[in-house]
Design an enzyme around this catalytic site. Structure first.
Site, PDB file in Angstrom:
ATOM      1  N   ASP A  56       0.843  -1.202   0.000  1.00 17.79           N
ATOM      2  CA  ASP A  56       0.000   0.000   0.000  1.00 17.79           C
ATOM      3  C   ASP A  56       0.883   1.259   0.000  1.00 17.79           C
ATOM      4  O   ASP A  56       0.570   2.242  -0.670  1.00 17.79           O
ATOM      5  CB  ASP A  56      -0.920  -0.019   1.226  1.00 17.79           C
ATOM      6  CG  ASP A  56      -1.674  -1.336   1.337  1.00 17.79           C
ATOM      7  OD1 ASP A  56      -2.508  -1.611   0.467  1.00 17.79           O
ATOM      8  OD2 ASP A  56      -1.401  -2.117   2.266  1.00 17.79           O
ATOM      9  N   HIS A 105      -4.848  -3.490   6.468  1.00 16.83           N
ATOM     10  CA  HIS A 105      -4.711  -3.711   5.019  1.00 16.83           C
ATOM     11  C   HIS A 105      -6.104  -4.091   4.500  1.00 16.83           C
ATOM     12  O   HIS A 105      -6.414  -5.248   4.240  1.00 16.83           O
ATOM     13  CB  HIS A 105      -3.699  -4.822   4.740  1.00 16.83           C
ATOM     14  CG  HIS A 105      -3.574  -5.153   3.284  1.00 16.83           C
ATOM     15  ND1 HIS A 105      -3.083  -4.273   2.351  1.00 16.83           N
ATOM     16  CD2 HIS A 105      -3.908  -6.268   2.577  1.00 16.83           C
ATOM     17  CE1 HIS A 105      -3.103  -4.833   1.154  1.00 16.83           C
ATOM     18  NE2 HIS A 105      -3.622  -6.041   1.266  1.00 16.83           N
TER      19      HIS A 105
HETATM   20  C1  LMR Z   1      -3.812  -6.443  -2.689  1.00 10.28           C
HETATM   21  O1  LMR Z   1      -3.808  -5.476  -1.945  1.00 10.28           O
HETATM   22  O2  LMR Z   1      -3.500  -6.389  -3.886  1.00 10.28           O
HETATM   23  C2  LMR Z   1      -4.265  -7.785  -2.149  1.00 10.28           C
HETATM   24  O3  LMR Z   1      -4.311  -7.783  -0.775  1.00 10.28           O
HETATM   25  C3  LMR Z   1      -5.568  -8.077  -2.783  1.00 10.28           C
HETATM   26  C4  LMR Z   1      -6.220  -9.325  -2.316  1.00 10.28           C
HETATM   27  O4  LMR Z   1      -7.233  -9.217  -1.621  1.00 10.28           O
HETATM   28  O5  LMR Z   1      -5.756 -10.407  -2.671  1.00 10.28           O
END
Ligand code: LMR
Length: 404
Positions: free
Chosen positions: A216, A244
């Site tokens: 992120d 997250h």
């Molecule tokens: C991401 O942020 O790309 C992953 O966590 C997405 C996911 O839910 O697999």
């Protein structure tokens, strides 16, 4: 599990893909053996034939256990670790790959590719489906494997399903990993999975656990750089606060671009609040929509970045984001959560939370929401953390970044 030569700390043997546990694992219930591909499980040579000059200054070998090792993220990450990109050119590594019964043959394929890369620093590859064996003496555990939310599943169901897995892995780490083992949880919902894992591994310091929010942070840095029309390396001091999930808070208030306040360089509060923020919160989902699957290469790069951030001294004045235990945090966030915050490291594998960031009303309100979400998630999994009787109330079915 171990067969063949073990590595000496000073003059490690060459790549060994070990066979012990796999020999047992590949006995199917019907008692049939699959044929091991040429080279895998049997490669050994006399380490005394190695070029001593080349390895003289190498550090003692470290063991890195990886779950979900046959998956897409690992398929990028393992090769970065084995090449020396993460720990440096003088750090030999042993890879311990954890798969499942379903993925064990694929793991052999991964091991074959690792062999074929001729990475000098890769000294052992060990495959297994039993966490208690694969995590033995691990210096690092990268917990990547988790199941995605299926159709019709509530967030609570996802927490329950993956939480059970992380409780088991926590117990295994507690029993067999080094007490200093650093644990990086990637499988979603990663913050709460890390908390469950930690609660089941009381022998390990709670500060050794991380949930990945570096992806992120990297996403936020890129978008700020694009908007400012600068190279992304000039963007610094970016914090991701919280979970997250789509409640995460990418902090443009304290971020800097070329050493200046981000909000001075990007003089567009509307964009920062209404475009940038939701774009980072939901970027994983957009990617899935376009690509048809979860981010893999960029996740692997960010795991490598997150590990490097712990083994390299942080640049003066800067910090990085990692979801860590809130115990004793300076921002008044409820204790006992795994919450993404600004961290610094001296490069010895440990970290400290950076104090003194400006938290304005806009940030405070959103950080609170992420905190509440994590607090609710904790209640839903308390039985997996040894606490009975807490009620699970998911007020809002918030999403992972990958869900839309
Ligand atoms: C991401 O942020 O790309 C992953 O966590 C997405 C996911 O839910 O697999």
């Amino acid at each position: 599990m171990m067969m063949g030569k073990t590595c000496s700390k000073t003059t490690p043997s060459n790549l060994l893909v070990k066979r012990g546990e796999r020999q047992k694992a590949r006995n199917t219930p019907a008692g049939k053996e699959t044929n091991a591909p040429l080279g895998v499980f049997v490669l050994e040579y006399d380490a005394s034939n190695e070029d001593i000059e080349k390895t003289r200054n190498w550090k003692p070998i470290i063991k890195i256990a990886v779950s979900g090792a046959a998956g897409m993220i690992s398929n990028h990450l393992l090769f970065k670790i084995a090449s020396g990109e993460v720990f440096g050119p003088d750090q030999p590594v042993a890879l311990r790959l954890l798969g499942s019964e379903r993925s064990q043959v694929a793991l052999e394929g991964v091991a074959m590719e690792l062999e074929d890369c001729l990475f000098p620093l890769l000294r052992e590859v060990d495959l297994g489906i039993d966490a208690k064996k694969v995590f033995e003496d691990a210096d690092w555990a990268l917990l990547i494997g988790a199941k995605p939310r299926g159709p019709g599943m509530e967030r609570g169901d996802l927490l329950e399903m993956n939480g059970g897995l992380f409780a088991e892995q926590g117990k295994a780490l507690n029993e067999v990993a080094k007490k200093t083992c650093k644990v990086m949880v990637v499988g979603n919902p990663c913050n709460t999975n890390a908390l469950i894992c930690m609660a089941n591994a009381p022998n390990l310091d709670r500060r050794n656990f991380h949930a990945l929010t570096r992806l992120d942070e990297n996403r936020a840095k890129c978008q700020l750089a694009l908007k400012a029309g600068v190279f992304y390396e000039t963007v610094s001091n970016v914090t991701i606060w919280g979970n997250h999930s789509t409640t995460q808070v990418p902090d443009f208030v304290n971020a800097k671009i070329g050493g200046e306040r981000c909000t001075d360089v990007i003089d567009d509060q509307t964009w920062l609040e209404n475009d940038f923020t939701p774009a980072i919160q939901t970027r994983g989902g957009l990617l899935i929509k376009k690509w048809g699957r979860s981010s893999a290469a960029s996740t692997a790069v960010s795991i490598a970045d997150a590990m490097k951030a712990l083994v390299t001294p942080t640049k003066e004045g800067d910090w990085f984001s990692s979801a860590v235990i809130t115990d004793g945090n300076p921002y008044g966030i409820e204790e006992g959560l795994v919450f993404s915050m600004p961290c610094r490291s001296k490069g010895d594998g440990s970290y400290e939370i950076v104090e003194g960031l400006k938290i304005n009303d806009w940030l405070r309100e959103r950080i609170k929401k992420s905190e509440e979400e994590l607090s609710n998630e904790r209640m839903c999994v308390s039985h997996l953390m040894g606490v009975e009787g807490a009620s699970c109330v998911i007020l809002e079915d918030t999403l992972l970044p990958g869900e839309m």
